[in-house]
Design a protein around this motif. Structure first.
Motif, PDB file in Angstrom:
ATOM      1  N   GLN A 122      -3.988   2.104   5.771  1.00 42.95           N
ATOM      2  CA  GLN A 122      -4.891   2.431   4.665  1.00 42.95           C
ATOM      3  C   GLN A 122      -6.255   1.770   4.864  1.00 42.95           C
ATOM      4  O   GLN A 122      -7.295   2.403   4.665  1.00 42.95           O
ATOM      5  CB  GLN A 122      -4.289   1.986   3.338  1.00 42.95           C
ATOM      6  N   GLN A 147       1.653  -0.180   6.668  1.00 38.71           N
ATOM      7  CA  GLN A 147       1.091   0.827   5.762  1.00 38.71           C
ATOM      8  C   GLN A 147      -0.268   0.367   5.223  1.00 38.71           C
ATOM      9  O   GLN A 147      -1.221   1.147   5.166  1.00 38.71           O
ATOM     10  CB  GLN A 147       2.049   1.113   4.610  1.00 38.71           C
ATOM     11  N   LYS A 148      -0.348  -0.898   4.852  1.00 41.02           N
ATOM     12  CA  LYS A 148      -1.612  -1.450   4.351  1.00 41.02           C
ATOM     13  C   LYS A 148      -2.680  -1.423   5.441  1.00 41.02           C
ATOM     14  O   LYS A 148      -3.837  -1.076   5.183  1.00 41.02           O
ATOM     15  CB  LYS A 148      -1.384  -2.877   3.845  1.00 41.02           C
ATOM     16  N   GLU A 208      -8.158   3.595   7.567  1.00 45.35           N
ATOM     17  CA  GLU A 208      -8.714   4.853   7.045  1.00 45.35           C
ATOM     18  C   GLU A 208     -10.023   4.576   6.289  1.00 45.35           C
ATOM     19  O   GLU A 208     -11.012   5.282   6.489  1.00 45.35           O
ATOM     20  CB  GLU A 208      -7.717   5.535   6.101  1.00 45.35           C
ATOM     21  N   THR A 262       2.333   7.183   8.614  1.00 44.38           N
ATOM     22  CA  THR A 262       2.629   6.937   7.200  1.00 44.38           C
ATOM     23  C   THR A 262       3.930   7.621   6.795  1.00 44.38           C
ATOM     24  O   THR A 262       4.757   7.023   6.095  1.00 44.38           O
ATOM     25  CB  THR A 262       1.452   7.404   6.319  1.00 44.38           C
TER      26      THR A 262
END
Length: 127
Positions: A73, A69-70, A76, A18
């Motif tokens: 996320q 990045q998406k 996670e 990130t």
């Protein structure tokens, strides 16, 4: 001996990625701004075509950065949703998903690095 992958290890790698992607995003904005300035000052069609090509490539890279990045996320969230209470180890499907993300990051590092190298070479030879 069985290898165990811990959530904290995956999270740490996500944090590194990130940060790297955030840096790339800022760098790409700077490069796009610089390209827009150059495009507004050049009249040579061959140079303009190449500058617009790099602008398109940098825009594409910006989209890829946002997509990765998406994905990070979402991974996670997926880890949190599929981790049994109190368990710090990860199940095989989540680890495989993480390995795919790792491969994507490694490939993107090479693609992005080569694009920047090509752009800077072009810049030093033509601008």
């Amino acid at each position: 001996m069985v290898d165990v992958t811990y959530n904290s290890d995956l999270h740490f790698e996500h944090t590194l990625w990130t940060s790297e992607l955030t840096f790339w995003g800022g760098e790409l904005k700077s490069l796009e701004n610089r390209l827009n300035e150059l495009i507004s000052h050049w009249t040579d069609k061959e140079v303009l075509t190449k500058l617009e090509h790099y602008l398109d490539e940098f825009n594409l890279q910006s989209n890829i950065v946002r997509d990765i990045q998406k994905s990070i996320q979402q991974h996670e969230i997926n880890i949190l949703d599929h981790t049994p209470n109190g368990s710090e180890s990860m199940d095989i499907p989540r680890v495989k998903e993480h390995l795919k993300l790792r491969h994507k990051m490694e490939a993107q590092r090479e693609i992005y690095g080569n694009l920047k190298k090509d752009f800077f070479l072009f810049s030093s030879e033509n601008l």
